[in-house]
Motif scaffolding. Structure first.
Motif, PDB file in Angstrom:
ATOM      1  N   ALA A  97      38.542  33.788  51.443  1.00  0.00           N
ATOM      2  CA  ALA A  97      37.991  33.736  50.337  1.00  0.00           C
ATOM      3  C   ALA A  97      39.039  33.313  49.416  1.00  0.00           C
ATOM      4  O   ALA A  97      39.322  32.840  48.368  1.00  0.00           O
ATOM      5  CB  ALA A  97      36.992  34.289  49.203  1.00  0.00           C
ATOM      6  N   LEU A  98      40.752  34.297  49.796  1.00  0.00           N
ATOM      7  CA  LEU A  98      41.701  34.228  48.846  1.00  0.00           C
ATOM      8  C   LEU A  98      42.433  32.715  48.508  1.00  0.00           C
ATOM      9  O   LEU A  98      42.899  32.505  47.795  1.00  0.00           O
ATOM     10  CB  LEU A  98      43.068  34.809  49.922  1.00  0.00           C
ATOM     11  CG  LEU A  98      43.980  35.629  49.039  1.00  0.00           C
ATOM     12  CD1 LEU A  98      43.375  36.576  47.462  1.00  0.00           C
ATOM     13  CD2 LEU A  98      44.944  36.457  49.787  1.00  0.00           C
ATOM     14  N   PRO A  99      42.270  31.590  49.217  1.00  0.00           N
ATOM     15  CA  PRO A  99      43.189  30.243  48.811  1.00  0.00           C
ATOM     16  C   PRO A  99      42.380  29.291  48.011  1.00  0.00           C
ATOM     17  O   PRO A  99      42.732  28.928  47.492  1.00  0.00           O
ATOM     18  CB  PRO A  99      42.501  29.671  50.376  1.00  0.00           C
ATOM     19  CG  PRO A  99      42.754  31.019  51.710  1.00  0.00           C
ATOM     20  CD  PRO A  99      42.238  31.712  51.178  1.00  0.00           C
ATOM     21  N   GLY A 100      41.188  29.534  47.618  1.00  0.00           N
ATOM     22  CA  GLY A 100      40.202  29.424  47.297  1.00  0.00           C
ATOM     23  C   GLY A 100      40.241  30.136  45.607  1.00  0.00           C
ATOM     24  O   GLY A 100      40.662  29.381  44.507  1.00  0.00           O
ATOM     25  N   TYR A 101      40.437  31.492  45.174  1.00  0.00           N
ATOM     26  CA  TYR A 101      40.462  32.651  44.535  1.00  0.00           C
ATOM     27  C   TYR A 101      42.377  31.815  44.212  1.00  0.00           C
ATOM     28  O   TYR A 101      42.682  31.700  42.647  1.00  0.00           O
ATOM     29  CB  TYR A 101      41.129  33.516  44.703  1.00  0.00           C
ATOM     30  CG  TYR A 101      41.880  34.710  43.944  1.00  0.00           C
ATOM     31  CD1 TYR A 101      41.311  34.588  42.315  1.00  0.00           C
ATOM     32  CD2 TYR A 101      42.638  35.130  44.290  1.00  0.00           C
ATOM     33  CE1 TYR A 101      41.863  35.576  41.648  1.00  0.00           C
ATOM     34  CE2 TYR A 101      44.224  35.472  43.120  1.00  0.00           C
ATOM     35  CZ  TYR A 101      42.716  36.004  41.720  1.00  0.00           C
ATOM     36  OH  TYR A 101      43.392  36.885  40.802  1.00  0.00           O
ATOM     37  N   PHE A 102      43.028  31.759  44.775  1.00  0.00           N
ATOM     38  CA  PHE A 102      44.635  31.244  44.226  1.00  0.00           C
ATOM     39  C   PHE A 102      44.254  29.862  43.890  1.00  0.00           C
ATOM     40  O   PHE A 102      45.325  29.457  42.803  1.00  0.00           O
ATOM     41  CB  PHE A 102      45.333  30.968  45.891  1.00  0.00           C
ATOM     42  CG  PHE A 102      46.204  32.160  45.923  1.00  0.00           C
ATOM     43  CD1 PHE A 102      46.468  33.439  45.196  1.00  0.00           C
ATOM     44  CD2 PHE A 102      46.035  32.544  47.459  1.00  0.00           C
ATOM     45  CE1 PHE A 102      46.607  34.648  45.718  1.00  0.00           C
ATOM     46  CE2 PHE A 102      47.015  34.088  47.832  1.00  0.00           C
ATOM     47  CZ  PHE A 102      46.949  34.972  46.910  1.00  0.00           C
ATOM     48  N   ALA A 103      43.324  28.937  44.521  1.00  0.00           N
ATOM     49  CA  ALA A 103      43.491  27.733  43.958  1.00  0.00           C
ATOM     50  C   ALA A 103      42.900  27.333  42.505  1.00  0.00           C
ATOM     51  O   ALA A 103      43.347  26.896  41.471  1.00  0.00           O
ATOM     52  CB  ALA A 103      42.562  26.517  45.080  1.00  0.00           C
ATOM     53  N   ARG A 104      41.986  28.406  42.130  1.00  0.00           N
ATOM     54  CA  ARG A 104      41.408  28.389  41.181  1.00  0.00           C
ATOM     55  C   ARG A 104      42.584  28.657  40.074  1.00  0.00           C
ATOM     56  O   ARG A 104      42.148  28.639  38.545  1.00  0.00           O
ATOM     57  CB  ARG A 104      40.080  29.455  40.865  1.00  0.00           C
ATOM     58  CG  ARG A 104      39.213  28.257  41.896  1.00  0.00           C
ATOM     59  CD  ARG A 104      38.027  30.027  42.034  1.00  0.00           C
ATOM     60  NE  ARG A 104      37.852  31.127  41.986  1.00  0.00           N
ATOM     61  CZ  ARG A 104      37.470  31.448  42.965  1.00  0.00           C
ATOM     62  NH1 ARG A 104      37.352  30.876  43.857  1.00  0.00           N
ATOM     63  NH2 ARG A 104      37.840  32.932  43.091  1.00  0.00           N
ATOM     64  N   LEU A 105      43.295  29.949  40.350  1.00  0.00           N
ATOM     65  CA  LEU A 105      44.472  30.888  39.342  1.00  0.00           C
ATOM     66  C   LEU A 105      45.227  29.932  38.896  1.00  0.00           C
ATOM     67  O   LEU A 105      45.304  30.354  38.016  1.00  0.00           O
ATOM     68  CB  LEU A 105      44.858  31.539  40.743  1.00  0.00           C
ATOM     69  CG  LEU A 105      45.561  32.656  39.675  1.00  0.00           C
ATOM     70  CD1 LEU A 105      44.847  34.121  39.279  1.00  0.00           C
ATOM     71  CD2 LEU A 105      46.185  33.679  40.626  1.00  0.00           C
ATOM     72  N   VAL A 106      44.636  29.092  39.291  1.00  0.00           N
ATOM     73  CA  VAL A 106      46.372  27.899  38.562  1.00  0.00           C
ATOM     74  C   VAL A 106      45.696  26.368  38.453  1.00  0.00           C
ATOM     75  O   VAL A 106      46.000  25.422  38.392  1.00  0.00           O
ATOM     76  CB  VAL A 106      46.937  27.443  39.652  1.00  0.00           C
ATOM     77  CG1 VAL A 106      48.360  28.780  40.094  1.00  0.00           C
ATOM     78  CG2 VAL A 106      47.115  26.490  41.182  1.00  0.00           C
ATOM     79  N   GLY A 107      44.166  26.380  38.316  1.00  0.00           N
ATOM     80  CA  GLY A 107      43.287  25.230  37.968  1.00  0.00           C
ATOM     81  C   GLY A 107      43.653  24.126  39.344  1.00  0.00           C
ATOM     82  O   GLY A 107      43.464  23.074  38.587  1.00  0.00           O
TER      83      GLY A 107
END
Length: 208
Positions: A73-83
């Motif tokens: 789930a971490l890559p998706g979190y990073f993507a959401r973090l930067v929109g």
């Protein structure tokens, strides 16, 4: 109203507030995972992640049943973090190149903790586990934008795109004084050259 109908109604009820709270808790846990990875420890434990996130171990397992699910789930979190949530597959070479540009922008926008997590030993291990999936995704995208390439050539280009857009390659390009946008254009130039070379090779073989 029958008991069965009442139970069905209760099961189908969705609370937007609860869903928002659950999403926020998941992000807190993933932020705790990133912080734990950035600290440079050799192995992540669920209790350490829970402590960094400020939640209980049971809460972590409620949202992520396994450590594998947590890392995935971490890559998706990073993507959401930067929109920059995961985009759909590109439908043209121009969209494919724009995807490369977004990857460079995403890495630049990530904070120090997220970048340290990606560059940690655990971050490398997590990416290694996801490597087949990422290569398959790039190969699928190339199959759409460059369907004239043979499958072996697409696989080769996909592997090279993965290497050229990796966080380590991005850091090296920026160490040369390149800004993210310019570094992305260098990679795009190389990808175009690779695709054009494979197309030329195929034409030569066809007319040979």
């Amino acid at each position: 109203m029958s008991l069965a109908k009442t139970s069905s109604t209760r099961r189908s009820y969705r609370s937007p507030l609860r869903e928002q709270q659950a999403a926020e808790t998941r992000d807190r846990i993933l932020a705790g995972l990133a912080q734990t990875m950035a600290d440079g420890i050799a192995e992540v434990s669920v209790p350490a992640v829970a402590q960094a996130a400020g939640v209980s171990v049971a809460t972590v397992y409620r949202h992520f049943p396994t450590k594998s699910a947590l890392f995935e789930a971490l890559p998706g979190y990073f993507a959401r973090l930067v929109g920059m949530e995961r985009p759909s597959l590109p439908t043209s070479q121009e969209e494919f190149e724009d995807m490369i540009r977004r990857l460079f922008v995403m890495y630049e926008r990530l904070g120090d903790v997220a970048r340290a997590a990606m560059d940690s030993q655990l971050g490398h291990e997590a990416r290694r586990a996801q490597m087949p999936q990422r290569i398959n995704g790039l190969d699928e995208a190339l199959g759409i934008v460059a369907p004239d390439l043979p499958s072996r050539a697409r696989e080769r280009v996909a592997r090279l795109v993965l290497v050229l857009t990796a966080s380590g390659a991005q850091r090296m390009l920026m160490l040369t004084g390149q800004k993210p946008e310019a570094a992305a254009e260098d990679v795009i130039w190389a990808v175009r050259a690779l695709i054009d070379a494979e197309r030329s090779k195929r034409k030569e073989q066809a007319t040979g």
